[in-house]
Scaffold this motif. Structure first.
Motif, mmCIF file in Angstrom:
data_model
loop_
_atom_site.group_PDB
_atom_site.id
_atom_site.type_symbol
_atom_site.label_atom_id
_atom_site.label_comp_id
_atom_site.label_asym_id
_atom_site.label_seq_id
_atom_site.Cartn_x
_atom_site.Cartn_y
_atom_site.Cartn_z
ATOM 1 N N THR B 3 0.944 32.138 21.850
ATOM 2 C CA THR B 3 0.031 32.885 22.700
ATOM 3 C C THR B 3 0.648 33.080 24.073
ATOM 4 O O THR B 3 1.113 32.131 24.688
ATOM 5 C CB THR B 3 -1.289 32.114 22.826
ATOM 6 N N GLU B 6 -4.141 34.069 27.368
ATOM 7 C CA GLU B 6 -5.364 33.662 26.691
ATOM 8 C C GLU B 6 -6.574 33.823 27.606
ATOM 9 O O GLU B 6 -6.542 33.461 28.778
ATOM 10 C CB GLU B 6 -5.256 32.196 26.248
ATOM 11 N N LYS B 8 -10.310 32.584 28.051
ATOM 12 C CA LYS B 8 -11.036 31.427 27.542
ATOM 13 C C LYS B 8 -12.434 31.366 28.132
ATOM 14 O O LYS B 8 -12.581 31.160 29.339
ATOM 15 C CB LYS B 8 -10.260 30.162 27.934
ATOM 16 N N ALA B 31 -7.045 35.793 22.356
ATOM 17 C CA ALA B 31 -5.662 35.425 22.662
ATOM 18 C C ALA B 31 -4.762 36.621 22.377
ATOM 19 O O ALA B 31 -4.975 37.343 21.412
ATOM 20 C CB ALA B 31 -5.242 34.241 21.808
#
Lengths: 286, 289
Positions: B3, B6, B8, B31
């Motif tokens: 990745t 990302e 989140k 991702a």
């Protein structure tokens, strides 16, 4: 059966020379006739002259040479007065690419009223025109909304309503779906088809082959000339010419073309997925 | 697969603490894999452009994190300009942002701000111009003498000249003709391959996404609702249509063929795959005959 709304004779246009550069010719001796009430799609790569043509028809530009007759009037007559030009322009509406550049008021219904107000109509007439235009594009429920609260497709429908409120005989669409998502495109295309049914002549510039398929006639422009002119079927059968003009064909048309090259008896070109599926079904289920 | 970037549990709200408060992103996680082209699709207003502006720190999440190579880009807000060199963002209609006197000066603007020396800037301008297919003789012209498609390529070259590790493009081909679209996407792919860059493309064209994207992320109503390969995503035609998206015309054709009663694959989204499938069915038909 011919009832020409638009007649173009030997139309040429050049943008004026800039600096030491020479005048750039954009249209070369165009001849074209368009029937009243027809829905004509115009295709062509960037720089092919489509938008210049639209601006000439919308009387935003004046031709370098040649004549345009629209609804029986010669719009290129140099003897036309400002007032006569104003009246002629009211008969031809234009819808552009970016909805945010076309809405001027802070409330939807006021935006649609802008044109009729400039015609000097009585308030009750303006009201009636605004309401009927909102109904036509299916946006009555949004009359009191602010344009920024609307989606792209809704904004374009408001731009179209503003044009309809002028009661034009003809509407020119210049890539009016280019900035919209699939739902927005579908909404605008439905409106375009419905207006055509009501008898409005429509000239629809697009890069989207699947939209052009819906027209009764397709013109392909390249380097300031009309290179193909016919029904969508006739035009999209000319895949090589289209590619030479920097354009493509719908995916289903291309599929039939590659299958034919592989030796399958697929028959005539197709332009819609429905027809494509039916023909493949018949072919594979003999 | 690793990745690169990302997202989140990111949430974002416009006009917070006012009566106009509107949630633009709700607990979004996704991702972006290193070295891949990921397509970001969703209807207008689904949150795509807000998410894109999060990726290089133009907007700050109300909650959640944006991790670049595993590190929160907001860890040290003073270093954000460095993040912006690493994550290059090309806005919609970027040609409206050209402002310099010559094409080369416009492309050089980013590298100059990075503090590179003259020779390096020059090399990067030439390299970027080459990626987007701008001929050398255009470099000394004013950007305003160019066609729309050429201006678009100049604007993209201006970002490529910073050699971003992650290249994010918001509707890079909007309003271009089919060849113009192809030129832009081919340029992006050339850059991705030469620099092993991670690419994220926002698009409304399912046909283009089917052709160029290796992974897709689907957004609807400020959430990520699907992520996977184009194959996995376009299989969900019903879901995509229900959220105002579409599948490529070729997929709709195969689905219609199957509805008519012919047992055929419907997880097809390129002309090449459709051709293979029809030829397979044709071969079978021949055997039975």
């Amino acid at each position: 059966m011919t009832d020409p709304y638009l007649q173009i004779e030997n139309l040429s246009f050049s943008y004026p020379a800039q600096g030491e550069g020479e005048a750039a010719p954009v249209l070369h001796g165009l001849n074209l006739q368009i029937e009243r009430g027809s829905f004509v799609a115009v295709l062509g790569r960037n720089g092919s002259g489509k938008s210049t043509l639209a601006k000439l028809l919308g009387m935003i530009l004046t031709p370098t040479s040649g004549k345009i007759r629209m609804g029986g009037k010669e719009i290129t007559d140099p003897a036309l007065t400002e007032d006569e030009l104003f009246a002629l322009r009211a008969g031809v509406g234009m819808v552009f690419q970016n909805p945010d550049n076309q809405l001027v008021a802070t409330i939807v219904e006021e935006d649609i009223a802008f044109g009729p107000e400039n015609l000097g109509l009585a308030p009750e007439q303006i009201r009636a025109r605004v309401d009927s235009a909102l109904d036509t594009v299916g946006m009555r429920a949004y009359a009191k909304h602010a344009p920024h609260q609307l989606s792209g497709g809704q904004k374009q429908r408001i731009a179209i309503a503003g044009v309809i409120a002028m009661r034009p005989e003809c509407i020119l669409f210049d890539e009016s779906t280019a900035m919209l998502d699939p739902t927005g495109r579908a909404e605008v295309m439905q409106t375009v088809l419905a207006l055509n049914k009501e008898g409005i002549t429509e000239i629809f510039i697009t890069h989207n082959m699947n939209e052009a398929v819906l027209a009764d006639r397709v013109l392909v422009m390249d380097e300031g000339r009309i290179v193909l002119d016919g029904t969508p079927k006739e035009v999209f059968a000319q895949a090589d010419t289209l590619r030479g003009c920097g354009l493509g064909v719908p995916q289903v048309t291309e599929l039939f073309e590659v299958l034919r090259q592989q030796g399958l008896p697929v028959g005539e070109p197709v332009i819609s997925e429905e027809e494509g599926a039916e023909r493949l079904y018949a072919l594979l289920n003999q | 697969m690793s990745t690169k970037l990302e997202v989140k549990n990111v949430s974002y709200e416009y006009s917070p603490n006012t009566p106009f408060a509107a949630s633009a992103l709700t607990d979004v996680s996704c991702a972006f894999e290193a070295g891949m082209i990921t397509g970001l699709i969703g209807h207008t207003g689904s949150g795509k452009s807000t998410l894109v502006q999060m990726l290089n720190g133009l907007l700050r999440p109300v909650s959640g994190q944006i991790l670049l190579d595993g590190r929160d880009i907001w860890e040290n807000p003073k270093q954000l300009s460095r993040v912006r060199y690493r994550v290059g963002l090309v806005f919609q209609y970027p040609e409206y942002q050209l402002f310099e006197e010559t094409v080369s000066a416009d492309i050089a603007y980013g590298p100059k701000n990075m503090g590179l020396d003259g020779a390096e800037i020059d090399a990067r301008v030439r390299e970027a111009a080459e990626f987007v297919g701008l001929e050398a003789d255009l470099l000394d012209k004013s950007p305003f003498e160019l066609s729309g498609g050429q201006k678009r390529r100049v604007a993209i070259a201006g970002i490529l000249a910073m050699r971003p590790e992650v290249l994010v493009l918001d509707e890079p081909a909007a309003g271009l003709d089919p060849i113009g679209r192809e030129t832009i996407f081919d340029a992006v792919r050339a850059y991705q391959q030469a620099r092993e860059a991670t690419v994220i493309i926002v698009s409304h064209s399912m046909e283009d996404m089917a052709k160029y994207a290796e992974r897709l992320v689907v957004m609807s109503e400020s959430r990520v609702i699907l992520a996977g390969t184009p194959d996995e995503i376009f299989r969900r035609a019903d879901l995509l249509c229900s959220i105002g998206l579409d599948v490529p015309q070729i997929t709709r054709t195969m689905m219609r063929l199957s509805e008519l009663g012919l047992p055929c694959r419907t997880d097809i989204f390129t002309i090449e795959a459709a051709k293979e499938e029809i030829l397979r069915l044709w071969g079978k038909e021949r055997e039975n005959a």
